[in-house]
Design a protein around this motif. Structure first.
Motif, short mmCIF file in Angstrom:
data_model
loop_
_atom_site.label_atom_id
_atom_site.label_comp_id
_atom_site.label_asym_id
_atom_site.label_seq_id
_atom_site.Cartn_x
_atom_site.Cartn_y
_atom_site.Cartn_z
N ALA A 73 0.93 -1.30 -0.10
CA ALA A 73 -0.09 0.15 0.10
C ALA A 73 0.78 1.27 0.15
O ALA A 73 0.51 2.37 -0.58
CB ALA A 73 -0.79 -0.09 1.30
N ARG A 74 2.00 1.10 0.68
CA ARG A 74 2.92 2.47 0.59
C ARG A 74 3.46 2.68 -0.71
O ARG A 74 3.53 3.87 -0.97
CB ARG A 74 4.02 2.12 1.65
N GLU A 81 2.08 10.33 -4.51
CA GLU A 81 2.62 11.51 -3.93
C GLU A 81 3.97 12.21 -4.36
O GLU A 81 4.27 13.43 -4.48
CB GLU A 81 3.12 11.18 -2.25
N LEU A 82 4.62 11.29 -5.05
CA LEU A 82 6.00 11.80 -5.68
C LEU A 82 6.19 11.32 -7.22
O LEU A 82 5.38 10.33 -7.67
CB LEU A 82 7.21 10.85 -5.04
N GLU A 86 11.34 9.07 -7.92
CA GLU A 86 11.56 9.42 -6.42
C GLU A 86 10.48 8.31 -5.77
O GLU A 86 10.91 7.84 -4.75
CB GLU A 86 11.10 10.73 -6.05
N ALA A 87 9.41 7.88 -6.38
CA ALA A 87 8.39 6.95 -5.43
C ALA A 87 9.04 5.64 -5.41
O ALA A 87 8.95 5.07 -4.39
CB ALA A 87 7.12 7.00 -6.30
N LEU A 88 9.83 5.35 -6.56
CA LEU A 88 10.42 3.88 -6.34
C LEU A 88 11.69 4.01 -5.35
O LEU A 88 11.52 3.00 -4.67
CB LEU A 88 11.14 3.56 -7.77
N THR A 89 12.44 5.07 -5.53
CA THR A 89 13.52 5.05 -4.43
C THR A 89 13.26 5.30 -2.97
O THR A 89 13.59 4.64 -2.27
CB THR A 89 14.38 6.39 -4.81
N ALA A 90 11.95 6.02 -2.99
CA ALA A 90 11.37 6.11 -1.51
C ALA A 90 10.91 4.77 -0.89
O ALA A 90 11.28 4.23 0.12
CB ALA A 90 10.42 7.14 -1.46
N TRP A 91 10.31 3.89 -1.87
CA TRP A 91 9.76 2.88 -1.61
C TRP A 91 10.70 1.64 -1.21
O TRP A 91 10.58 0.85 -0.48
CB TRP A 91 8.51 2.25 -2.68
#
Length: 190
Positions: A73-74, A81-82, A86-91
């Motif tokens: 879900a995250r 949000e990103l 960036e979303a892939l890196t944050a995840w």
């Protein structure tokens, strides 16, 4: 059509108690925790444990399913949000942190990504693969991820980052460094 009978109340209590005790045991002893000890601590016989969870992998997966679903879900939340890269890196950062913070998760992720086809046979593997696929495809469409990278590659590399971080006795800073090195290498050559 076969109708599934609902679990009796005592069987449901045993199932829930086994999951609770298993999560504690895996957190304390890792994925190698004694299944007989788990059954004993849950107040049931080994046969009851094996009726509900025929393999160690099945128990491990059931014990961590909530955490796996939260990580999946995250991926969607970060994707909303990103920007995709960036979303892939944050995840990946959150996945690696979660993998080493919760003993047993690394083994679960590792078994889910041992073989690309094997990921589809476990609930946890399916959830992780779907989340990784959404993020990988979005980053590829954005042009921030090489087109030859597969979601299974990303999950396997995340498992490697978690392992490397453990070897370095790392905290979040080490993980972020390794994820950064990883994602830099996954970017398209310009």
């Amino acid at each position: 059509m076969t109708q599934v009978r609902p679990m009796r109340a005592d069987a449901r209590r045993n199932y829930e108690r086994l999951l609770e005790v298993a999560a504690d045991a895996f957190a304390e002893h890792g994925e190698g925790a004694s299944l007989d000890d788990i059954a004993k601590r849950a107040g049931v016989g080994s046969g009851t444990l094996y009726r509900h969870f025929p393999t160690r992998q099945a128990l491990l997966e059931a014990a961590y399913l909530d955490r796996i679903e939260a990580l999946a879900a995250r991926a969607d939340a970060l994707g909303g949000e990103l920007p995709p890269g960036e979303a892939l890196t944050a995840w990946l950062d959150e996945l690696c942190v979660g993998t080493i913070q919760v003993r047993g998760m690394k083994a679960l992720l590792g078994s889910a990504v041992t073989d690309g086809d094997a990921a589809a046979v476990t609930v946890c593997g399916t959830r992780m693969m779907a989340a990784a696929t959404r993020l990988v495809e979005a980053a590829q469409r954005e042009g921030t991820l090489r087109p030859d990278v597969d979601p299974i590659d990303v999950l396997r590399l995340a498992h490697g980052v978690a392992t490397a971080s453990e070897l370095a006795k790392g905290d979040g800073g080490v993980i972020r460094r390794y994820v950064s090195l990883l994602t830099e290498g996954l970017r398209p050559v310009r």
